[in-house]
Write a protein that holds these residues in place. Structure first.
Motif, PDB file in Angstrom:
ATOM      1  N   GLN A  80     -14.533  65.735 -66.721  1.00 21.36           N
ATOM      2  CA  GLN A  80     -15.027  65.645 -65.849  1.00 21.36           C
ATOM      3  C   GLN A  80     -15.737  65.502 -65.380  1.00 21.36           C
ATOM      4  O   GLN A  80     -15.236  65.312 -63.936  1.00 21.36           O
ATOM      5  N   VAL A  85     -10.392  64.331 -61.720  1.00 20.21           N
ATOM      6  CA  VAL A  85      -9.813  65.108 -62.814  1.00 20.21           C
ATOM      7  C   VAL A  85      -9.085  66.087 -62.049  1.00 20.21           C
ATOM      8  O   VAL A  85      -9.992  66.518 -61.145  1.00 20.21           O
ATOM      9  N   TYR A  91      -2.660  65.501 -67.528  1.00 20.78           N
ATOM     10  CA  TYR A  91      -3.647  65.463 -68.485  1.00 20.78           C
ATOM     11  C   TYR A  91      -3.222  65.703 -69.729  1.00 20.78           C
ATOM     12  O   TYR A  91      -3.353  66.982 -70.074  1.00 20.78           O
TER      13      TYR A  91
END
Length: 379
Positions: A80, A85, A91
């Motif tokens: 992160q 992200v 993901y």
């Protein structure tokens, strides 16, 4: 444009008999230290190669879910902090059935992970034991139930066929169980015996009773037929999905697009350069201490190599290779500069031209490696 990032976690509780990926037994390994060095590598990699718009992150191994909760939380936070992200990206975490507690699942969900890929391989408990897997059929079912309860609505299951002593009927049973779970995505690969594996040593001693080539072909035929019957689109030789659930990360590879490779033994492809990291943990961490990066080798891909890769990667996709896209990339007509291998495989019934695409026929899917080989050194 760099579209994707692959992160490698090399730790496993147990080493499977067929696996040749970069991996080590988890016990007594410097896991916390390794994750800190991965964090450093992410930071320095993005400084050297700034991202444009990252579309996918894939955490593989090894067994990423072998990390304990504290280690997993550190890794998720590290990703992160270093990568952009976003909610619309794909993901993915690879997961081992039985490794995923509800706490780990909630950590993954909170950390932005929105896709799980379970290494199931078979639903036959005896076969699972034979190939060195520690989970059993019931572990898979429970893990998927827990993942659904945690809010995961994009789950993939990996299967392997042509396993030792496996029959066509057994593979059909595995598929029946797989379909009963109603996954969004399935990958199914024929077993490949790789050097430096338990299976390789057994094969050399004549102690690995594999199915015949005819039985392997039958299993692949059953696979394609059953996937189609159950509403899964075959978008790549070994991959099947409900509409909209194709693996965007793996498509990056087959499109021969750029991606980061983070972690021991990871590979990346950035700005026409293929990058390979050190595999041994100490060498990987020493390299990062010295340079901030884990790179062992860099290779600038020649135009000829790029064309070869465009064909043997792109032809893995059911859609095939775009003729107009090829011309935009290389300033050349694929049908002209690759006329000999294309014509040869069309005559064999292995390739066809459908609109703007050169693609494998159904027969060609059974003999894909033969087709791909025809493009090596063709220019």
């Amino acid at each position: 444009m760099i579209k994707s990032a692959y992160l490698h976690i090399p730790f496993c509780h147990h080493i499977c008999h067929y696996c040749d990926f970069n991996k080590v037994f988890l016990k007594n390994q410097p896991v916390d230290e390794y994750l800190q060095f991965m964090d450093m590598e992410m930071k320095h990699t993005l400084e050297r190669f700034p991202p444009d718009h990252l579309e996918t992150i894939f955490v593989g191994g090894g067994t990423p879910t072998a990390l304990n909760e504290k280690q997993l939380a550190y890794l998720l936070d590290s990703v992160q902090r270093n990568f952009p992200v976003t909610q619309d990206m794909e993901y993915t975490f690879e997961a081992n059935p039985g490794d995923l507690s509800l706490e780990k699942l909630h950590l993954l969900k909170e950390g932005g992970v929105n896709r799980l890929s379970f290494g199931v391989q078979s639903f036959n408990d005896e076969l699972l034991k034979r190939i060195g897997r520690t989970h059993r059929k019931e572990d898979v079912i429970k893990s998927i139930e827990h993942a659904r309860a945690a809010g995961f609505d994009n789950i993939s299951v990996d299967l392997i066929y042509s396993l030792p002593d496996q029959t066509v009927e057994d593979f059909q049973d595995t598929l029946r169980t797989a379909f009963s779970l109603d996954m969004e995505h399935y990958s199914a690969y024929s077993l490949i015996i790789e050097p430096k594996t338990v299976f390789y040593n057994l094969m050399n001693k004549g102690k690995l009773p594999l199915p015949t080539e005819e039985e392997e072909v039958q299993m692949y035929d059953v696979l394609m037929n059953e996937m189609e019957k159950h509403g899964y689109q075959q978008y790549e030789i070994s991959n099947f999905a409900k509409k909209g659930y194709e693996s965007r990360h793996n498509i990056t590879y087959w499109d021969n697009a750029s991606y980061y490779g983070i972690g021991a033994g990871a590979h990346g492809y950035v700005d026409g350069v293929r990058l390979a990291n050190h595999g041994p943990l100490k060498k990987y961490m020493d390299a990062i201490s010295e340079t901030g990066l884990g790179i062992k080798e860099e290779h600038t891909v020649t135009r000829e190599e790029r064309i070869e890769e465009e064909m043997f990667l792109g032809l893995r996709k059911t859609q095939g290779v775009s003729i107009s896209g090829f011309e935009r990339k290389f300033g050349a007509d694929a049908l002209h500069i690759l006329q000999a291998p294309i014509d040869e495989n069309i005559k064999k019934g292995l390739l066809e031209i459908q609109g703007d695409y050169i693609r494998l026929t159904r027969k060609g899917k059974f003999l894909g490696n033969e087709v791909f080989q025809a493009f090596i050194g063709a220019i």
